[in-house]
Design a protein around this motif. Sequence first.
Motif, PDB file in Angstrom:
ATOM      1  N   GLU A   1      70.005 -45.359 -21.689  1.00  0.00           N
ATOM      2  CA  GLU A   1      69.115 -45.951 -22.697  1.00  0.00           C
ATOM      3  C   GLU A   1      68.111 -44.887 -23.108  1.00  0.00           C
ATOM      4  OE1 GLU A   1      67.822 -50.171 -21.403  1.00  0.00           O
ATOM      5  OE2 GLU A   1      68.540 -49.146 -19.611  1.00  0.00           O
TER       6      GLU A   1
ATOM      7  N   TRP B   1      76.502 -50.231 -26.692  1.00  0.00           N
ATOM      8  CA  TRP B   1      77.679 -49.602 -27.282  1.00  0.00           C
ATOM      9  C   TRP B   1      78.462 -48.883 -26.172  1.00  0.00           C
ATOM     10  CZ3 TRP B   1      77.084 -47.010 -32.735  1.00  0.00           C
ATOM     11  CH2 TRP B   1      76.574 -47.956 -33.644  1.00  0.00           C
TER      12      TRP B   1
ATOM     13  N   GLY C   1      73.076 -55.413 -26.704  1.00  0.00           N
ATOM     14  CA  GLY C   1      73.235 -54.425 -27.781  1.00  0.00           C
ATOM     15  C   GLY C   1      73.941 -53.157 -27.353  1.00  0.00           C
TER      16      GLY C   1
ATOM     17  N   HIS D   1      71.128 -47.370 -29.318  1.00  0.00           N
ATOM     18  CA  HIS D   1      71.643 -48.467 -28.477  1.00  0.00           C
ATOM     19  C   HIS D   1      71.832 -47.960 -27.047  1.00  0.00           C
ATOM     20  CE1 HIS D   1      72.752 -51.340 -31.671  1.00  0.00           C
ATOM     21  NE2 HIS D   1      72.869 -50.252 -32.408  1.00  0.00           N
TER      22      HIS D   1
END
Lengths: 156, 783
Positions: B198, B37, B35, B266
């Motif tokens: 993250e 980006w 996931g 993300h």
Amino acid sequence: MTQIHFTVNGESKALEAPPMKRLLDVLREDLHLTGAKEGCGEGECGSCSVLMNGDLVNSCLVPILQAEGAQITTIEGVAITEQLHPIQQCFLENGGAQCGICTPGMILATHHLLKKYKDPSLLQIQEGLSGNLCRCTGYIRIFNAVQAAALAGVAE
Amino acid sequence: MTSQPQIVGNSPIRKEGIAKVLGRARYVDDITLPGMWFGATVRSSIPRGRITSIAFDPSIPWHEYTIVSAADIPGENCIVHLTKDHPCLAVTHVNHCEEPILLLAHPNRSALPAAVAAVHITYEELPAIYSIEDSEKKEQIIWGEGESANTFKTYLMQKDQKPIPDEIWQTADYIVEGEYRTGAQEQLYIENNGVIAEYDAVKGVTVQGSMQCPYYLVHALELVFNLPAEKCRVIQTETGGAFGGKEDFPSVIGSHAALLAMKSGHPVKLCYDRAEDMAATTKRHPSRTRHRTAVSKDGKLLAGEIDFAIDGGAYATLSPVVLSRGTIHAPGPYHWPHLTVRAKAMTTNIPPHGAFRGFGAPQSIFALERHMDKIAKVVGLTPEEFRRRNFLATGGHTATGQLLKDPVDMQHLLTRALEESNYHAKREQFDRDNPTSTIKRGIGFATFFHGAGFTGSGERRLNSLVEIELTPEGQPRLLVSSTEFGQGTNTILCQIAAQTLHLPYDQILIAQPDTGHVPNSGPTVASRTAMVVGKLVQRAAQSLLATLAPLLSSRSAAEGPAVASELPHDYTPEDFRHAALHYLAEHGSLKTEARYQSPGDIFWDDETYSGEAYPAYAWAVYVAEVAVDTTTYSASVTNFYALQEVGKVLHPILAAGQIEGGVAQGIGYALYEKCTWNNGHLANNQMTNYIMPTSADVPPIHVTFEEIPSPHGAFGAKGIGELPMDGPAPAILNAIEHATGIAFTEIPLLPEDIFERMTRTPEAGSESLDTAVAGPIFSEATA
């Protein structure tokens, strides 16, 4: 999108990609072969070097369209199964790899050089590797590694 | 009985070397998270001004993007280094080109460049300043106020805290003045700056990436996210070169990626390409050094005034500590009866300068070692003889009043270096050959020192901690935040542990630097890892051995009487594993630690800038041979000798590699690497037009070590990482002066500079050292 068929490290591959997508990106993104690195994106540093039909190329400058039908060797294809290739062993033993980011390209450039010259002079080594930049070593240990590999008779 | 093979002082293979030669080492851009980006940065296009509007071009589907501005920052809008002057994202004003204003993220990497270009920002431009001189004028105040207007930091360093008596200047045989300049230099690690961040509302922020100092980034994230340290986790991934360029900057890019991760929901990868990295990240501080030196007829230094100024760029970042190291190294390895160093770090509208190998010392040492050759010429002594009459020696005091207790023998180092390079014979030969050759050859040298570890009280403040744990398999694993980025941290620390624990090198493990698991052993900077962290590893290993001693010595006791106070040493790796497993079965786990203890005899006074500036120094003599082609005006280094006393050499191959790499960077610093600024924007932010040495440009580099074990480091090691950056540039320019007769005072020295100077007519200037024509450069005072 274009259909591309080519051989990478001895395995034939077929994939779809925009024709101008860089060989480097196809290797890293589509084939998950991340050994070739992007250092500059303009063919100056050589950290994306791969062998294409036996020639040393900067994969950041090769549109994938141009690789149709080609034989590509990346760093992942240099080792003989799980055993280090003698060039890799010589880089390891001679301190030819420091941070390691230029190392895959350097090893492929050495591979190419030793195909051309079995027993290269220092000048031939210096010129042969001059398309591959290293910021860590000052190149001296890399020259030693190449000379050791030549001595080991890498070129067959 | 087992005899322990010598591990320290030998050259086992690099700990992570196999992964590197196979191309399997995972650098940040090789890592993909589910996931994930991609991020990009919208930057200022002007050097200084007020932001008047930001518009988003309707051609872009902005709903697909995450856009972060300063308003999204949960904590303080500040990247903290030493002061809080550096915004994470610009709000109302920008102070340099490429200053970050907005951040974008998108699932598709290729969708970002067009979006960055489609953010239209207008500005009300304000006058900008680009040089130390313009900053000193204070016509434009761009930072601070009053005394500190345009000035990040000043230092006054005086020998014995006393000014130079006037009569020294009045009675000296010679007063020699000179001004020397050095340019900005790009670190040019081959892997650009990059991170992946993250965010989790419960766990906090996690950033992994290419960096030197994971705990610096933790510190930065705490402030930007207003989170406690335990919710800011930082992991170093394999790092493709750093050289100081990944000391302070990861705090910027790490905070940016984490903000995008928080807002987008993300993981976000933010990796710069070369052009962005070169234009926007830190470089070596440009400098200007002015020397005024009183000397006696017999070539003794009587007094020196040194004005040392560096250009810090738009924000302070690490400028105060770069200035500090530059200041303390400015007097070199010489005895100064009287000395005053006035140092300052000035503000300009250039992207902030930061750490780069040497950290201020290459700048001030370049000036001093050029100036020493100049003084020698004025006094009528050879560069060698003049230095010999002024070297510091064991029992002497440095300019900060530090007593040199450990053995120092610069006389011997100089003799050996000149012999090994065949200096005298070559000098004579070049003098004979040059008049009839279009290639002018020269040989020159520099003598210098470099302090290991943090300056002054720095190590005491860092309070570093190292741990060693046993894995469930009974193997020792080192837990340190010290990072590997090519220099050999992993390898030397494992060698030290192996030697201490009497185990084979390959049985020692080292953990990935992850602040969730490793303690803060301090930043990986300042030539401190081998000496300071190495000593802590040794002590933690001794502690591990002491804990396991009862389980090991029972076996030793069976073989012969053991001395109770000694740690066990007569055991096999298998014995160790049994003892470790036995201990784990009984106690569950074992972790030992060692915390930095300041040596009792190290004192530093920040107020008076005096005391023990560094626990230990490396001492060196570098000799360069050059060829200057009078047809093309290009200078090249044709041979290089690097002799240094660095304490115990832990790993000869890695150590020589460090010296050779530093010398190559020093050659680039002197002859090739020029940052060309165009209205505050780096005009040559590409490898095509910023030229670093290639394999075809490096001469043979002859590296030799003298080893006098230091009491401060593990097995007697001192620091070597930065040392080789200091000597090459002045040695090369000293050699060029020998080759051409021209005393160049500025680096980088490019062919166009040599052309300009060599084709100048006599009327326009002269390097004649006849005092009658030498004008203000130096004057002969009456005795």
